[in-house]
Motif scaffolding. Structure first.
Motif, mmCIF file in Angstrom:
data_model
loop_
_atom_site.group_PDB
_atom_site.id
_atom_site.type_symbol
_atom_site.label_atom_id
_atom_site.label_comp_id
_atom_site.label_asym_id
_atom_site.label_seq_id
_atom_site.Cartn_x
_atom_site.Cartn_y
_atom_site.Cartn_z
ATOM 1 N N LEU A 236 53.692 60.888 58.166
ATOM 2 C CA LEU A 236 54.344 59.981 57.213
ATOM 3 C C LEU A 236 54.618 58.604 57.804
ATOM 4 C CD1 LEU A 236 56.808 62.511 55.522
ATOM 5 C CD2 LEU A 236 54.837 61.400 54.438
ATOM 6 N N GLY A 237 55.078 58.570 59.043
ATOM 7 C CA GLY A 237 55.438 57.286 59.653
ATOM 8 C C GLY A 237 54.221 56.406 59.882
ATOM 9 N N ALA A 238 53.217 56.966 60.528
ATOM 10 C CA ALA A 238 52.006 56.182 60.827
ATOM 11 C C ALA A 238 51.302 55.761 59.540
ATOM 12 C CB ALA A 238 51.061 57.004 61.709
ATOM 13 N N ASN A 239 51.295 56.656 58.548
ATOM 14 C CA ASN A 239 50.621 56.316 57.283
ATOM 15 C C ASN A 239 51.281 55.117 56.616
ATOM 16 O OD1 ASN A 239 49.372 58.747 57.764
ATOM 17 N ND2 ASN A 239 50.347 59.843 56.083
ATOM 18 N N GLN A 240 52.599 55.085 56.687
ATOM 19 C CA GLN A 240 53.321 54.024 55.998
ATOM 20 C C GLN A 240 52.889 52.658 56.540
ATOM 21 O OE1 GLN A 240 54.849 55.236 53.492
ATOM 22 N NE2 GLN A 240 55.412 53.220 52.712
ATOM 23 N N ALA A 241 52.795 52.586 57.857
ATOM 24 C CA ALA A 241 52.403 51.316 58.480
ATOM 25 C C ALA A 241 50.949 50.978 58.131
ATOM 26 C CB ALA A 241 52.577 51.423 59.996
ATOM 27 N N LEU A 242 50.091 51.982 58.189
ATOM 28 C CA LEU A 242 48.670 51.760 57.907
ATOM 29 C C LEU A 242 48.469 51.338 56.443
ATOM 30 C CD1 LEU A 242 45.687 51.935 58.684
ATOM 31 C CD2 LEU A 242 45.817 54.416 58.521
ATOM 32 N N LEU A 243 49.113 52.036 55.530
ATOM 33 C CA LEU A 243 48.941 51.713 54.106
ATOM 34 C C LEU A 243 49.493 50.329 53.780
ATOM 35 C CD1 LEU A 243 49.888 55.231 52.685
ATOM 36 C CD2 LEU A 243 47.616 54.162 52.551
ATOM 37 N N ALA A 244 50.612 49.968 54.406
ATOM 38 C CA ALA A 244 51.181 48.631 54.167
ATOM 39 C C ALA A 244 50.218 47.558 54.673
ATOM 40 C CB ALA A 244 52.540 48.510 54.852
ATOM 41 N N ALA A 245 49.597 47.819 55.807
ATOM 42 C CA ALA A 245 48.649 46.842 56.367
ATOM 43 C C ALA A 245 47.436 46.696 55.446
ATOM 44 C CB ALA A 245 48.215 47.271 57.763
ATOM 45 N N LEU A 246 46.984 47.793 54.865
ATOM 46 C CA LEU A 246 45.829 47.722 53.961
ATOM 47 C C LEU A 246 46.211 47.007 52.671
ATOM 48 C CD1 LEU A 246 44.185 51.253 54.297
ATOM 49 C CD2 LEU A 246 43.963 49.255 55.758
ATOM 50 N N ARG A 247 47.386 47.327 52.191
ATOM 51 C CA ARG A 247 47.839 46.701 50.943
ATOM 52 C C ARG A 247 47.858 45.170 51.091
ATOM 53 N NH1 ARG A 247 51.529 48.200 46.537
ATOM 54 N NH2 ARG A 247 52.031 46.188 45.680
ATOM 55 N N ASP A 248 48.368 44.704 52.200
ATOM 56 C CA ASP A 248 48.444 43.251 52.413
ATOM 57 C C ASP A 248 47.084 42.678 52.820
ATOM 58 O OD1 ASP A 248 51.083 43.550 51.908
ATOM 59 O OD2 ASP A 248 51.712 43.508 54.004
ATOM 60 N N GLY A 249 46.412 43.376 53.708
ATOM 61 C CA GLY A 249 45.194 42.815 54.314
ATOM 62 C C GLY A 249 43.984 42.826 53.411
ATOM 63 N N LEU A 250 43.985 43.679 52.391
ATOM 64 C CA LEU A 250 42.788 43.801 51.559
ATOM 65 C C LEU A 250 42.932 43.076 50.223
ATOM 66 C CD1 LEU A 250 41.951 47.547 52.311
ATOM 67 C CD2 LEU A 250 40.838 45.511 53.235
ATOM 68 N N ALA A 251 44.044 42.394 50.031
ATOM 69 C CA ALA A 251 44.318 41.782 48.730
ATOM 70 C C ALA A 251 43.311 40.701 48.349
ATOM 71 C CB ALA A 251 45.735 41.219 48.719
ATOM 72 N N GLN A 252 42.786 40.004 49.327
ATOM 73 C CA GLN A 252 41.964 38.820 49.029
ATOM 74 C C GLN A 252 40.461 39.075 49.024
ATOM 75 O OE1 GLN A 252 43.678 36.198 48.275
ATOM 76 N NE2 GLN A 252 45.633 37.030 48.937
ATOM 77 N N LEU A 253 40.031 40.303 49.241
ATOM 78 C CA LEU A 253 38.597 40.523 49.425
ATOM 79 C C LEU A 253 37.810 40.355 48.128
ATOM 80 C CD1 LEU A 253 38.375 43.508 51.896
ATOM 81 C CD2 LEU A 253 38.552 41.080 52.320
ATOM 82 N N ARG A 254 36.579 39.886 48.275
ATOM 83 C CA ARG A 254 35.720 39.686 47.095
ATOM 84 C C ARG A 254 34.466 40.549 47.185
ATOM 85 N NH1 ARG A 254 34.981 33.485 46.781
ATOM 86 N NH2 ARG A 254 37.089 32.928 47.364
ATOM 87 N N GLY A 255 34.119 41.145 46.061
ATOM 88 C CA GLY A 255 32.840 41.863 45.981
ATOM 89 C C GLY A 255 32.826 43.186 46.709
ATOM 90 N N VAL A 256 33.997 43.652 47.127
ATOM 91 C CA VAL A 256 34.054 44.949 47.795
ATOM 92 C C VAL A 256 35.295 45.707 47.340
ATOM 93 C CG1 VAL A 256 35.066 43.884 49.866
ATOM 94 C CG2 VAL A 256 34.129 46.160 50.024
ATOM 95 N N GLU A 257 35.074 46.972 46.986
ATOM 96 C CA GLU A 257 36.178 47.852 46.615
ATOM 97 C C GLU A 257 36.545 48.644 47.870
ATOM 98 O OE1 GLU A 257 34.909 51.005 43.950
ATOM 99 O OE2 GLU A 257 36.908 51.179 43.084
ATOM 100 N N CYS A 258 37.836 48.775 48.132
ATOM 101 C CA CYS A 258 38.256 49.532 49.314
ATOM 102 C C CYS A 258 39.077 50.730 48.869
ATOM 103 C CB CYS A 258 39.067 48.652 50.258
ATOM 104 S SG CYS A 258 38.104 47.242 50.833
ATOM 105 N N SER A 259 38.870 51.840 49.561
ATOM 106 C CA SER A 259 39.490 53.102 49.166
ATOM 107 C C SER A 259 39.906 53.873 50.408
ATOM 108 C CB SER A 259 38.447 53.913 48.377
ATOM 109 O OG SER A 259 38.977 55.148 47.942
ATOM 110 N N VAL A 260 40.966 54.653 50.296
ATOM 111 C CA VAL A 260 41.312 55.553 51.396
ATOM 112 C C VAL A 260 41.404 56.975 50.859
ATOM 113 C CG1 VAL A 260 42.433 54.030 53.056
ATOM 114 C CG2 VAL A 260 43.747 54.868 51.114
ATOM 115 N N CYS A 261 40.677 57.874 51.506
ATOM 116 C CA CYS A 261 40.696 59.277 51.105
ATOM 117 C C CYS A 261 41.576 60.009 52.114
ATOM 118 C CB CYS A 261 39.271 59.826 51.055
ATOM 119 S SG CYS A 261 38.295 58.978 49.775
ATOM 120 N N VAL A 262 42.745 60.428 51.634
ATOM 121 C CA VAL A 262 43.798 60.914 52.529
ATOM 122 C C VAL A 262 43.976 62.422 52.354
ATOM 123 C CG1 VAL A 262 44.938 58.657 52.297
ATOM 124 C CG2 VAL A 262 45.705 60.542 50.855
#
Ligand code: PGA
Length: 252
Positions: A16-42
């Protein structure tokens, strides 16, 4: 032009702890991408956490497997409808670890593909040969058979709502990546096999490469004509690596 997809496959990793940090980083870091869909299979227990962290973001999430059955007396199974209830977009189907460690046959994989599709999920169908099969020059026969099992059951049109991932078993988690040329050759074979039945569908089909994709080799793989993104294991657990791979897949 085909859109791209980069999907993380966390496998049996996370807390739970590590996921929270990782998911927050993806949420912020992937907001601006163009032409690519990003997904996490957990892993299943973390679907709620992924849903809470990623709802309203551009990143989607999914399961790494699902049951071939619906609701009923199937202890331990998780149905497609359950994944949908937790907001999943994707379900990985037929990963080589499911095939080899958990004994899933082509028929079981085809059944899972079909239930995923019927529930409105986008299946990420994994195909790929072992090292022994590659060395015996039967890569195309193996990949063709794995693909045919699904087409025979669901029809070629079903692939229009799915994604295929070519994952050479010898490259998964081993640090040995297929060269871009080796991957491209199999991707072209997959697209060609589908094109023989439906050219327009084949042109639009997203075919991901998986097997030791890292930030350092992603860009080169993504230059290949028939590589439309990646299915990322180990590197999807490290925010900076996964973000860099997603950025490398951007189409501007
Ligand atoms: P890997 O795994 O990136 O760790 O090689 C890929 C996968 O199994 O999907």
């Amino acid at each position: 032009m085909r859109g791209r997809l980069v999907a993380g496959n966390w496998k049996c990793n996370g807390n739970l702890g590590a996921n929270q940090a990782l998911l927050a980083a993806l949420r912020d870091g992937l907001a601006q991408l163009r032409g690519v869909e990003c997904s996490v299979c957990v892993p299943y227990p973390y679907l709620t956490q992924a849903q809470q962290a990623l709802t309203g973001s551009t990143t989607v999430w999914g399961g790494q497997d699902l049951s071939q059955f619906g609701a009923g007396a199937y202890t331990g199974a998780v149905s497609a409808d359950m994944l949908v209830e937790f907001g999943c977009r994707h379900a990985v189907v037929g990963h080589s670890e499911r095939r080899s460690i958990f004994g899933e046959s082509d028929a079981v994989v085809a059944a899972k593909f079909e239930v995923a599709l019927k529930a409105g999920l986008t299946p990420i169908l994994c195909v790929g040969e072992t090292l022994q099969e590659r060395e015996s020059n039967v890569t195309e026969a193996v990949v063709g058979r794995q693909l045919a099992a699904v087409i025979d059951k669901s029809g070629v049109a079903a692939l229009g709502k799915a994604v295929v991932a070519y994952e050479p078993v010898w490259a998964i988690g081993t640090g040995k990546t297929a060269t871009p040329q080796q991957a491209q050759a199999v991707h072209a074979f997959i697209r060609g096999s589908v094109a023989a039945q439906d050219r327009a569908l084949a042109d639009g089909l997203r075919i991901l490469y998986g097997g030791s994709v890292k930030a350092s080799n992603a860009a080169e793989l993504f230059t290949m004509n028939d590589i439309d993104g990646g299915l990322i294991g180990g590197a999807s657990l490290v925010a900076e690596e996964f973000l860099a791979i997603c950025r490398a897949a951007e189409r501007r």
